[in-house]
Design a protein around this motif. Structure first.
Motif: not given
Length: 207
Positions: A96-100
């Motif tokens: 997963a990409s870092p949480d935004k």
């Protein structure tokens, strides 16, 4: 499974229920297989009007192919959300990409939860009401409109009253005796008026 997460994830909030997510495509050699698309995981962290945290239900939207953006519909107004993006191949999902974090703006409120009319006298009625189930923002006021209805169901002149948002009851005075009135009641945020509830009541005939 894919080796890397999509980079440069950006969220553009379009209105109180819709956001657009953009990301950069990953290098094809890191997909390690057939690129099927991208998955966006998103979830509501909290409502900004009640501040209450609750069981988090993650939602997933899949965007097929080599897409670089996707739309997230059906968001709740005036809430804080988080999201991340992952690459998908035939084997599964990549990291997963870092949480935004993003926030939706205020919307219009749902109708007040109830409107109850009690204590009829010759010339007054007492109104009580409940907060909207979904304020969708900071309530600024309530709007009450009412008008008399005569025996042939014709409507008389409409009176409008603005009531402060912290009130939950009101005694309406100087009404006509033995008269049926129709009430329309809604709540407002800075964005506008929510849907109204209607109710009818009659002042008493004589003491």
């Amino acid at each position: 499974v894919p080796m890397v997460a999509p980079g440069n994830v950006q969220v553009h909030v379009i209105n109180s229920t819709l956001a657009k997510v953009n990301w950069d495509t990953v290098p094809l050699k890191t997909v390690r297989g057939h690129l099927q698309g991208y998955k966006v995981y998103y979830w509501k962290v909290q409502s900004l009007s009640t501040r209450s945290r609750r069981h988090v239900e993650k939602k997933i939207l899949t965007f097929r192919g080599n897409k670089t953006f996707g739309m997230l519909p059906g968001l709740e107004p005036y809430s804080s959300y988080k999201l991340n993006v992952r690459v998908v191949n035939g084997k599964g999902e990549g990291p997963a990409s870092p949480d935004k974090v993003f926030k939706t703006p205020e919307g219009v409120p749902s109708p007040p939860s109830f409107l109850k009319i009690t204590n009829p006298t010759l010339d007054s009625l007492t109104l009580e009401w409940g907060l909207p189930t979904h304020p969708n923002g900071v309530l600024t006021s309530y709007i009450l409109k009412f008008q008399p209805i005569n025996n042939t169901h014709e409507l008389g002149p409409l009176v409008e009253i603005r009531i402060p948002a912290n009130e939950s009851s009101l005694i309406l005075k100087n009404l006509n005796y033995s008269t049926r009135y129709k009430f329309y009641f809604n709540a407002q945020t800075s964005v506008g008026s929510g849907s109204q509830i209607t109710e009818e009541a009659v002042t008493i005939m004589d003491e």
